[in-house]
Design a protein around this motif. Structure first.
Motif, mmCIF file in Angstrom:
data_model
loop_
_atom_site.group_PDB
_atom_site.id
_atom_site.type_symbol
_atom_site.label_atom_id
_atom_site.label_comp_id
_atom_site.label_asym_id
_atom_site.label_seq_id
_atom_site.Cartn_x
_atom_site.Cartn_y
_atom_site.Cartn_z
ATOM 1 N N ARG A 4 0.857 -1.174 0.000
ATOM 2 C CA ARG A 4 0.000 0.000 0.000
ATOM 3 C C ARG A 4 0.901 1.234 0.000
ATOM 4 O O ARG A 4 2.031 1.206 0.454
ATOM 5 N N TRP A 5 0.345 2.313 -0.502
ATOM 6 C CA TRP A 5 0.975 3.627 -0.411
ATOM 7 C C TRP A 5 -0.078 4.562 0.158
ATOM 8 O O TRP A 5 -1.211 4.607 -0.340
ATOM 9 N N PHE A 6 0.270 5.326 1.197
ATOM 10 C CA PHE A 6 -0.651 6.252 1.838
ATOM 11 C C PHE A 6 -0.186 7.675 1.571
ATOM 12 O O PHE A 6 1.000 7.979 1.686
ATOM 13 N N SER A 7 -1.148 8.542 1.264
ATOM 14 C CA SER A 7 -0.861 9.964 1.118
ATOM 15 C C SER A 7 -2.025 10.759 1.704
ATOM 16 O O SER A 7 -3.181 10.527 1.343
ATOM 17 N N CYS A 8 -1.721 11.667 2.606
ATOM 18 C CA CYS A 8 -2.756 12.504 3.208
ATOM 19 C C CYS A 8 -3.106 13.635 2.243
ATOM 20 O O CYS A 8 -2.239 14.413 1.851
ATOM 21 N N ILE A 9 -4.364 13.703 1.871
ATOM 22 C CA ILE A 9 -4.762 14.765 0.943
ATOM 23 C C ILE A 9 -5.587 15.858 1.626
ATOM 24 O O ILE A 9 -5.838 16.904 1.034
ATOM 25 N N LYS A 10 -5.989 15.609 2.893
ATOM 26 C CA LYS A 10 -6.668 16.652 3.666
ATOM 27 C C LYS A 10 -6.418 16.378 5.145
ATOM 28 O O LYS A 10 -6.583 15.252 5.612
ATOM 29 N N GLY A 11 -5.999 17.398 5.875
ATOM 30 C CA GLY A 11 -5.783 17.258 7.305
ATOM 31 C C GLY A 11 -4.465 16.588 7.621
ATOM 32 O O GLY A 11 -3.435 16.876 7.013
ATOM 33 N N SER A 12 -4.511 15.633 8.573
ATOM 34 C CA SER A 12 -3.293 14.918 8.966
ATOM 35 C C SER A 12 -3.646 13.572 9.596
ATOM 36 O O SER A 12 -4.729 13.402 10.154
ATOM 37 N N PHE A 13 -2.708 12.645 9.479
ATOM 38 C CA PHE A 13 -2.852 11.295 10.021
ATOM 39 C C PHE A 13 -1.557 10.871 10.690
ATOM 40 O O PHE A 13 -0.478 11.284 10.278
ATOM 41 N N ARG A 14 -1.681 10.006 11.685
ATOM 42 C CA ARG A 14 -0.535 9.293 12.234
ATOM 43 C C ARG A 14 -0.732 7.829 11.863
ATOM 44 O O ARG A 14 -1.797 7.262 12.063
ATOM 45 N N VAL A 15 0.322 7.223 11.321
ATOM 46 C CA VAL A 15 0.288 5.827 10.894
ATOM 47 C C VAL A 15 1.332 5.058 11.685
ATOM 48 O O VAL A 15 2.503 5.430 11.698
ATOM 49 N N ALA A 16 0.893 4.001 12.350
ATOM 50 C CA ALA A 16 1.798 3.094 13.059
ATOM 51 C C ALA A 16 2.040 1.899 12.149
ATOM 52 O O ALA A 16 1.101 1.346 11.570
ATOM 53 N N VAL A 17 3.306 1.498 12.003
ATOM 54 C CA VAL A 17 3.680 0.408 11.102
ATOM 55 C C VAL A 17 4.515 -0.608 11.877
ATOM 56 O O VAL A 17 5.461 -0.238 12.572
ATOM 57 N N ILE A 18 4.152 -1.883 11.714
ATOM 58 C CA ILE A 18 4.905 -2.985 12.319
ATOM 59 C C ILE A 18 5.287 -3.954 11.209
ATOM 60 O O ILE A 18 4.449 -4.346 10.405
ATOM 61 N N HIS A 19 6.560 -4.348 11.176
ATOM 62 C CA HIS A 19 7.041 -5.369 10.245
ATOM 63 C C HIS A 19 6.847 -6.730 10.900
ATOM 64 O O HIS A 19 7.298 -6.952 12.026
ATOM 65 N N VAL A 20 6.179 -7.654 10.187
ATOM 66 C CA VAL A 20 5.809 -8.939 10.755
ATOM 67 C C VAL A 20 6.412 -10.074 9.924
ATOM 68 O O VAL A 20 6.360 -10.045 8.697
ATOM 69 N N ASP A 21 6.965 -11.059 10.595
ATOM 70 C CA ASP A 21 7.463 -12.256 9.908
ATOM 71 C C ASP A 21 6.429 -13.376 9.901
ATOM 72 O O ASP A 21 6.360 -14.161 8.968
ATOM 73 N N ASP A 22 5.620 -13.463 10.968
ATOM 74 C CA ASP A 22 4.655 -14.543 11.123
ATOM 75 C C ASP A 22 3.258 -13.953 11.289
ATOM 76 O O ASP A 22 2.883 -13.530 12.381
ATOM 77 N N PHE A 23 2.486 -13.933 10.221
ATOM 78 C CA PHE A 23 1.146 -13.350 10.266
ATOM 79 C C PHE A 23 0.145 -14.234 11.014
ATOM 80 O O PHE A 23 -0.886 -13.750 11.447
ATOM 81 N N GLU A 24 0.432 -15.507 11.144
ATOM 82 C CA GLU A 24 -0.484 -16.409 11.843
ATOM 83 C C GLU A 24 -0.381 -16.260 13.359
ATOM 84 O O GLU A 24 -1.357 -16.464 14.071
ATOM 85 N N ASN A 25 0.789 -15.903 13.861
ATOM 86 C CA ASN A 25 0.997 -15.771 15.294
ATOM 87 C C ASN A 25 2.047 -14.695 15.581
ATOM 88 O O ASN A 25 3.128 -14.992 16.090
ATOM 89 N N PRO A 26 1.742 -13.431 15.272
ATOM 90 C CA PRO A 26 2.753 -12.380 15.471
ATOM 91 C C PRO A 26 2.970 -12.066 16.944
ATOM 92 O O PRO A 26 2.035 -12.080 17.740
ATOM 93 N N SER A 27 4.209 -11.803 17.287
ATOM 94 C CA SER A 27 4.556 -11.401 18.642
ATOM 95 C C SER A 27 3.875 -10.073 18.958
ATOM 96 O O SER A 27 3.739 -9.208 18.087
#
Length: 139
Positions: free
Chosen positions: A53-76
């Motif tokens: 995905r690519w995110f771009s704010c076109i009105k106002g503002s956002f905070r985006v939290a991002v986590i890199h995951v190796d195991d989607f079935e059981n993430p820490s």
């Protein structure tokens, strides 16, 4: 390598042009927009093992939290969270690579987040959702 592709703006007597000449949209197949109903609402956690995905704010503002995951079935639950603030003053694009989970919060009323995706709707099954309290979050 930064996930944030910085845009810019040019202003003169005719008005303002917001641009991002370094953004390559050749992988984009789908576009949609997110508008949270309230600024205290956090949309998340959602991620993709394959899709980008690519995110771009076109009105106002956002905070985006991002986590890199190796195991989607059981993430820490104690994975490192990166935070990005997106504003509408320049045409920045935050690249959410495959293997990431995000949570999104509008910081201003009526904010709008443009989202670009590299797969069409329903093209593959690659959506993972987790309860908001599964990961540490400071939005």
């Amino acid at each position: 390598m930064s996930m944030l592709n910085k845009g810019n703006k040019f202003e003169d007597q005719r008005g303002i042009i917001r641009f991002n000449n370094d953004f390559d949209a050749s992988e984009v197949k789908r576009i949609y927009m997110i508008e949270n109903s309230q600024i205290d609402f956090v949309r998340g956690w959602q991620g993709h093992a394959i899709e980008q995905r690519w995110f771009s704010c076109i009105k106002g503002s956002f905070r985006v939290a991002v986590i890199h995951v190796d195991d989607f079935e059981n993430p820490s639950s104690d994975l490192v969270t990166e935070y990005y603030d997106l504003r509408d003053d320049t045409l920045d694009f935050l690249h959410i690579k495959a293997g990431c989970i995000t949570a999104i919060k509008a910081l201003e009323k009526d904010s709008k987040l443009l989202v670009l995706a590299d797969y069409g709707l329903g093209e593959i099954k690659d959506e993972y959702r987790f309860p908001l309290n599964h990961f540490n979050i400071k939005l």
